[in-house]
Scaffold this motif. Sequence first.
Motif, PDB file in Angstrom:
ATOM      1  N   PHE A  11      -1.759  -1.636   5.038  1.00  0.00           N
ATOM      2  CA  PHE A  11      -2.801  -2.445   4.401  1.00  0.00           C
ATOM      3  C   PHE A  11      -2.193  -3.649   3.687  1.00  0.00           C
ATOM      4  N   VAL A  12      -1.112  -3.419   2.941  1.00  0.00           N
ATOM      5  CA  VAL A  12      -0.435  -4.527   2.246  1.00  0.00           C
ATOM      6  C   VAL A  12      -0.034  -5.601   3.241  1.00  0.00           C
ATOM      7  N   TYR A  13       0.544  -5.185   4.364  1.00  0.00           N
ATOM      8  CA  TYR A  13       0.987  -6.172   5.351  1.00  0.00           C
ATOM      9  C   TYR A  13      -0.202  -6.888   5.991  1.00  0.00           C
ATOM     10  N   ALA A  14      -1.264  -6.169   6.277  1.00  0.00           N
ATOM     11  CA  ALA A  14      -2.444  -6.797   6.870  1.00  0.00           C
ATOM     12  C   ALA A  14      -2.996  -7.885   5.950  1.00  0.00           C
ATOM     13  N   CYS A  15      -3.018  -7.618   4.649  1.00  0.00           N
ATOM     14  CA  CYS A  15      -3.475  -8.628   3.687  1.00  0.00           C
ATOM     15  C   CYS A  15      -2.527  -9.816   3.659  1.00  0.00           C
ATOM     16  N   TYR A  16      -1.230  -9.536   3.582  1.00  0.00           N
ATOM     17  CA  TYR A  16      -0.236 -10.613   3.569  1.00  0.00           C
ATOM     18  C   TYR A  16      -0.358 -11.485   4.817  1.00  0.00           C
ATOM     19  N   ALA A  17      -0.406 -10.857   5.993  1.00  0.00           N
ATOM     20  CA  ALA A  17      -0.450 -11.606   7.245  1.00  0.00           C
ATOM     21  C   ALA A  17      -1.741 -12.410   7.365  1.00  0.00           C
ATOM     22  N   LEU A  74      -3.341  -2.943  -6.068  1.00  0.00           N
ATOM     23  CA  LEU A  74      -4.404  -2.831  -5.077  1.00  0.00           C
ATOM     24  C   LEU A  74      -5.741  -3.093  -5.750  1.00  0.00           C
ATOM     25  N   ALA A  75      -6.539  -3.958  -5.147  1.00  0.00           N
ATOM     26  CA  ALA A  75      -7.906  -4.189  -5.607  1.00  0.00           C
ATOM     27  C   ALA A  75      -8.818  -3.255  -4.829  1.00  0.00           C
ATOM     28  N   VAL A 122      -9.472  -3.611  -0.890  1.00  0.00           N
ATOM     29  CA  VAL A 122      -9.993  -4.851  -0.289  1.00  0.00           C
ATOM     30  C   VAL A 122      -9.020  -6.018  -0.439  1.00  0.00           C
ATOM     31  N   ALA A 123      -8.038  -5.890  -1.326  1.00  0.00           N
ATOM     32  CA  ALA A 123      -7.078  -6.975  -1.533  1.00  0.00           C
ATOM     33  C   ALA A 123      -5.847  -6.400  -2.211  1.00  0.00           C
ATOM     34  N   MET A 124      -4.778  -7.195  -2.250  1.00  0.00           N
ATOM     35  CA  MET A 124      -3.559  -6.741  -2.907  1.00  0.00           C
ATOM     36  C   MET A 124      -2.744  -7.946  -3.347  1.00  0.00           C
ATOM     37  N   ALA A 125      -1.854  -7.706  -4.295  1.00  0.00           N
ATOM     38  CA  ALA A 125      -0.811  -8.673  -4.662  1.00  0.00           C
ATOM     39  C   ALA A 125       0.507  -7.911  -4.753  1.00  0.00           C
ATOM     40  N   PHE A 126       1.528  -8.459  -4.128  1.00  0.00           N
ATOM     41  CA  PHE A 126       2.860  -7.850  -4.077  1.00  0.00           C
ATOM     42  C   PHE A 126       3.786  -8.640  -4.987  1.00  0.00           C
ATOM     43  N   SER A 127       4.473  -7.945  -5.893  1.00  0.00           N
ATOM     44  CA  SER A 127       5.390  -8.591  -6.828  1.00  0.00           C
ATOM     45  C   SER A 127       6.706  -7.827  -6.854  1.00  0.00           C
ATOM     46  N   TYR A 133       3.358 -12.227  -2.883  1.00  0.00           N
ATOM     47  CA  TYR A 133       2.432 -12.288  -1.760  1.00  0.00           C
ATOM     48  C   TYR A 133       1.062 -11.767  -2.191  1.00  0.00           C
ATOM     49  N   TRP A 134       0.048 -12.356  -1.609  1.00  0.00           N
ATOM     50  CA  TRP A 134      -1.327 -11.954  -1.915  1.00  0.00           C
ATOM     51  C   TRP A 134      -2.116 -11.952  -0.616  1.00  0.00           C
ATOM     52  N   GLY A 135      -3.173 -11.188  -0.575  1.00  0.00           N
ATOM     53  CA  GLY A 135      -4.059 -11.243   0.567  1.00  0.00           C
ATOM     54  C   GLY A 135      -5.300 -10.411   0.339  1.00  0.00           C
ATOM     55  N   SER A 136      -6.368 -10.800   1.022  1.00  0.00           N
ATOM     56  CA  SER A 136      -7.635 -10.089   0.945  1.00  0.00           C
ATOM     57  C   SER A 136      -8.222 -10.009   2.340  1.00  0.00           C
TER      58      SER A 136
END
Length: 375
Positions: free
Chosen positions: A221-227, A259-260, A267-272, A283-286
């Motif tokens: 999921f994290v990667y899908a949001c990032y990509a 994780l949001a 539904v979204a995430m931010a990686f730190s 990295y961020w993505g939704s």
Amino acid sequence: MPIQTLARLSDIAPLQWDALLPDAQPFMRHAFLSALEESGSVGGRSGWSPVHHLLRGAGGELLAAMPVYLKSHSYGEYVFDWAWADACQRAGIGYYPKLLAAVPFTPVGGARLLAVDDASAVQLLDALERDVAADGLSGVHINFTDAFADLHLRGRRGWLERLGCQFHWRNQGYRDFQDFLDALSSRKRKQLRKEREQVAGQGIEFDWRAGSELSEAEWDFVYACYANTYRVRGQAPYLTRTFFSLLAARMPEAIRVVLALQGARPVAMAFSLQGGDTLYGRYWGSLAEFDRLHFETCFYQGIDQAIASGLQRFDAGAQGEHKLIRGFEPVITRSWHFLTHPGLRAAVDDFLRQERDGIQAYAEEARGLLPYRQG
């Protein structure tokens, strides 16, 4: 002393490389850089070919090192030299390949020139200059340097300094997010509070995890949001899915993912990454559109985390003025450029002199627009 170049960071022991690091900043660690290579994020056909430079003593001990890449383009650098490359193409001057000392895809300031002493640092820089000349390359670039590299490059013949401006949040001893809000002007305090309320009103909650606390399905999921942040712009992501698993295995203690969740559904995430006294938002993505979710996930959650963890700084990435009104202060960044063609060097030198004045003025003006209460 002879300089050794490595096409794979795995050819040097992690403890040897990491022993040269001056601080706890995570991006120069062997684990991070080698994960980029072994995941296929750099190397191969990426346009980033590792040629890491090492200086060893008579007994084989490591005296100095630098992460260096042979570049066939300027993507993923965040110190933009496209105009220089275009000018060279029009003039019939080859600009690529070039050498770059940097952390790939990472506009975070820190150590680039690793050395046990000043003499070793000088020898490594001498070798870089010789390699550029011997191989007929257009130049070598060192991005987002720290004070140690700046000291050795400033005044060194042929090197040109370039300034940039980022925005970082600093913890002034806040007890919690409300304490931070109380330091802002009334209008800005209301704006930030309203933005947070809009996100909460959509039924979204947040769950912070360390690297060891995510399953492979959650990493998917994290990667899908990032990509997705790249694909919506019609671009391919720089990092591969394997990179995240390798990093989680090698330095899980440095990873922070928020994780949001809407109900039980992410539904979204931010990686730190966290290192020393700093949280580095990367990295961020939704996977869906939610009003104001980007600001909450990338900025306000990071501020909350920094305060709760007693951190002094939150570096949320390279982009934007939108951070300014949320309490992120302007910070000057530096890069250094050694260009072999005399005409190109003279033209870039003239450009950078004017650009430096503009960057300094911009940062000063931005500082006057910070949202904090006077006095």
